[in-house]
Scaffold this active site. Sequence first.
Site, short mmCIF file in Angstrom:
data_model
loop_
_atom_site.label_atom_id
_atom_site.label_comp_id
_atom_site.label_asym_id
_atom_site.label_seq_id
_atom_site.Cartn_x
_atom_site.Cartn_y
_atom_site.Cartn_z
N ASP A 448 -10.82 13.19 28.81
CA ASP A 448 -10.36 14.47 29.15
C ASP A 448 -11.43 15.39 28.27
OD1 ASP A 448 -8.62 13.82 31.11
OD2 ASP A 448 -6.90 14.68 29.92
N ASP A 779 -3.29 13.80 29.51
CA ASP A 779 -2.20 14.75 28.97
C ASP A 779 -1.24 14.95 30.20
OD1 ASP A 779 -3.94 16.48 30.34
OD2 ASP A 779 -4.38 17.69 28.52
N ASP A 783 -1.84 12.03 35.29
CA ASP A 783 -2.56 11.12 34.60
C ASP A 783 -2.06 9.72 34.58
OD1 ASP A 783 -4.90 12.95 34.64
OD2 ASP A 783 -4.16 13.58 32.61
#
Length: 1184
Positions: A448, A779, A783
């Site tokens: 990310d 997070d 996901d």
Amino acid sequence: MATIDGRPAQYGMSLKQLRELMEHRGREGVAKIGEFGGIHELCKKLYTSPNEGLSGSKADEEHRRETFGSNIIPPKPPKTFLTLVWEALQDVTLIILEVAALVSLGLSFYKPADEDAPLLQEEEEHHGWIEGLAILISVIVVVIVTAFNDYSKERQFRGLQSRIEGEHKFSVIRGGEVCQISVGDILVGDIAQIKYGDLLPADGCLIQSNDLKVDESSLTSESDHVKKGTDVDPMVLSGTHVMEGSGKMIVTAVGVNSQAGIIFTLLGAAVDEQEAEIKKMKKGESGKGSQPPPQTQHQAVHSEGTKSSESEGNHVPQSSSSATAAAPETGHKKEKSVLQAKLTKLAIQIGYAGSTIAVLTVIILIIQFCFKTFVIDEKPWKNTYANNLVKHLIIGVTVLVVAVPEGLPLAVTLSLAYSVKKMMKDNNLVRHLDACETMGNATAICSDKTGTLTTNRMTVVQSYICEKLCKVLPTLNDIPQHVGNLITMGISVNSAYTSNIMAGKNPGDLPIQVGNKTECALLGFVQALGVKYQSIRDEIPEDKFTRVYTFNSVRKSMGTVIPRPNGGYRLYTKGASEIIMKKCSFIYGHEGTLEKFTPDMQERLIREVIEPMACDGLRTISVAYRDFVPGKAAVNEVHIDGEPNWDDEVNIMTNLTCLCVVGIEDPVRPEVPDAIRKCQRAGITVRMVTGDNVNTARSIAIKCGILRPNDDFLVLEGKEFNRRIRDSNGDIQQHLIDKVWPRLRVLARSSPTDKYTLVKGIIDSTVSENREVVAVTGDGTNDGPALKKADVGFAMGIAGTDVAKEASDIILTDDNFSSIVKAVMWGRNVYDSIAKFLQFQLTVNVVAVIVVFIGACAVQDSPLKAVQMLWVNLIMDTLASLALATEPPTPDLLLRKPYGRTKPLISRTMMKNILGQALYQLVVIFGLLFVGDLILDIESGRGQELNAGPTQHFTIIFNTFVMMTLFNEINARKIHGQRNVIEGLFTNPIFCTIWIFTMISQVLIIQYGEMAFSTKALSLDQWLWCIFFGIGTLVWGQLITSVPTRKLPKILSWGRGHPEEYTDAMNLGEERFDSIDSDKKPRAGQILWIRGLTRLQTQVIGGELQERLIPVPYSNSNTDQAVIGGELQERLIPVPYSKNNTDQAIRVVNAFRQGLDARYGDHTNNTSLAEVLRKQAIIGNVFH
């Protein structure tokens, strides 16, 4: 009347009433709460306030704990040391050795009347009992060492469990203040704030909610998300996940009284019954071939009192993105970790080879003995000869003990446990042990952007308001008053009330951002304008909201509807600028005049404002609003007669008026560029997968070093990525993904489904030579599928939602990318430590087995006695695994390429070292065996009677073998052909201590172990010869290193191939197979064989390790499966996206699949579980 903290001690509701209340669902739940006078009346009965929460006084908390229980489900007590000793004694080879030693012991005292027996033999037989006793003592030592290791491992992992459980915090209101408390401290009556991504820790009733949807599949097995609301379904249950929205609830049941707790209690109560049934099933299945239980993937089992809420019509089908993301996982078995697979195959091969040689040794010894005694010497049978046959059997069993590397599981476990402990200091909280070593093989990291590569401390640095672009923050006077009021109110109201900016702990500190960091940046912007956002929030509390459209990955925006003072409603919305822009028809222009927002103006704004901001690495957010008025409507308002249909989101979120565009800076973490350079040097490709604008993503990628100016790499948006990987029918094709992923470096504006598709595509790809091993960071709740699919999933410890943490393997406690690099280093160190141990162990294995085998054939006796071999086994197993598994990592580990999936476990360099050292040791030992007595001028030990006493000749052979083994342990510290084997030796005190301890023990054994170890004391000259041959291994090692590895044939590497090829080997002994694999079932003989493979079975390759670590009901013994300990942690922590090995696990109401079943291992019998759940109502009476 008794009082507590100034209130009556008697609550308005009993524990029984609260338990019964939580058994209702949907409209029934609404009606039931109505019977008690409504939610506010319920709060009064429990002496709590919906806005202020509990008082927080100690007396009140203690009284609530005593009355309603605490939010802790007591764990099952750990196994005692004696239980672990008993389990270690179950080892097949140890049992054979014990029996053989006892028979030998008995026969040594057996004196039949035999006139022909020479007097001399009687003298020698006085000591005949010693060998049997020595073997028994050796077995006891092995058992105690094994049990002690298991005991210490269990304590260590329980410590880890409590650390992980301690990390789980939850937001509650106490004394009017929002505070984070440990979930174990939550009490009945607490007012808890729930939000997107939370794993609910207790049962409760909603006081207020915004667009709340909950995944209750862990309790009902319904995959649809359930819409929750005070007027629809106010009951929220522990163990379920908040998938959208937010809300506030009053806690009504905790711990064993919550719905999850009741099931845990029932499971515990039914353990014995269930285990008995499992045993019966196993017996039945083993006879007729194993069929999977007739159970469908989504079979729901409803307990009495658990009402299905489908009839209420509040089931919300999952959004297509999460449905498609999860779909590919159905029926998919999680692959073993790379090292597990390779070790399993290797261990089984060694086991086969060892047992073959052991059997041959026994047969040859017995045939030779019988031929010499009965044919050549023509002696009649005497009962004393039984002792000779038993001693031959003992030698054979000892060969098996030496051949099978029992130390391998120990080395793996110690290395992993040591690394896990150290990794905690490096901000890696490891939840699944095998993730640690898998990380060492990682070839790709999909990271990310926000919070991982950047600091996640966001601030607004640019703004565009009323046609004025400010590169510094404006003041409120610079903005027309009516526009300023709309902006400040729009931001203050339309952001989660859990997002706040707190003053720093010390006067000079930066403010602390709590909650969503983007919202905190916007709230900081409001404060910078000189407005207190909290005062606006106090005027408009959450319970005044008409509707909230919470942020999700599909909307990429958030909207809040509030009533207007003069009637009607106002919608505030904020979100990704290009998405909000498309929905705007008006904008405030120069001096705050309202203007039409034409497509041309939109294009110009994107080109001149949004793109330059994005190219500076800023995240752009737009704020807009829309008014719904009952009377005459202005040009940018809409006239309404009644309440609009808020569910018609498309029409509600249109014709908006744009208020401002802000650019939010999230600086790159200073340590990230260096960490990414290290990854690239180590052969790991870093890819950025983000939901941000493509220009922002590219700018950050260049700052981080993921992209370099002239590189020919791809930067794609989610839409373009999907266009390239799908065929004309819209189906994803692997060959199309293979054209994209090797050059892809940045994937922007991506959905969780895109992330999942990319990860799956890279893992399944066969384009690269060694197959990719992929690590992923995440997070958000969505996901989950990608984290679960990845070989190693990293969740953010600070910004991560509970769902993401539960789906992950490792939690980054500081959310920092550089911690991932440390995880790579530790992972490679684990892999290398085990490779070092293997290199050492296999050399000893090869030498010991060949010496005993050829010795048996050539001189009718083993040059190494059974007790001596057990000592060697202890050196090379327990002690060497301790010494080599605790080598600290060095930065050099990051200078080589990753091994990947298919790289051989034993490389050509290692095989060169193993064979080269084995050759040297065999030449020395056979030289000593056949001509040593002449060279050293001592009495020969060859051709001695079986009961003859020890000789210096065979003692020198034994001592030389141990010296060579000890010095070769120093050689084994290097596996990549390094010349300096001493380097770093003195930085490892454990290695030095163990080496010196072994050397001293050997001196004592040789000089004083005459009776027990069959040795005869040696002179100084003889000792020097033994040490000379030992040091020779170091010199010989230098010669071996000089041989160029590249010239050696590739066939010399061992353990090549993809782990999928090993699945048959790993599933041997598993009694349930998927019907698809029915043609691959192993023969019964193989199953029995694998079960007998010593502690390989009981510790690692077979997961009794897990059962020893945490006693688990329903374990349906993983003993038969090859597990290094990855499942271990699943049992420690409830894991929703659990990486269970079998899809046949019943999900406790087909459910505890998310979060709960993992704690109880694999289950097999659904019907008995239904029976257990039916007892709920009965057992409920116990809690009156």
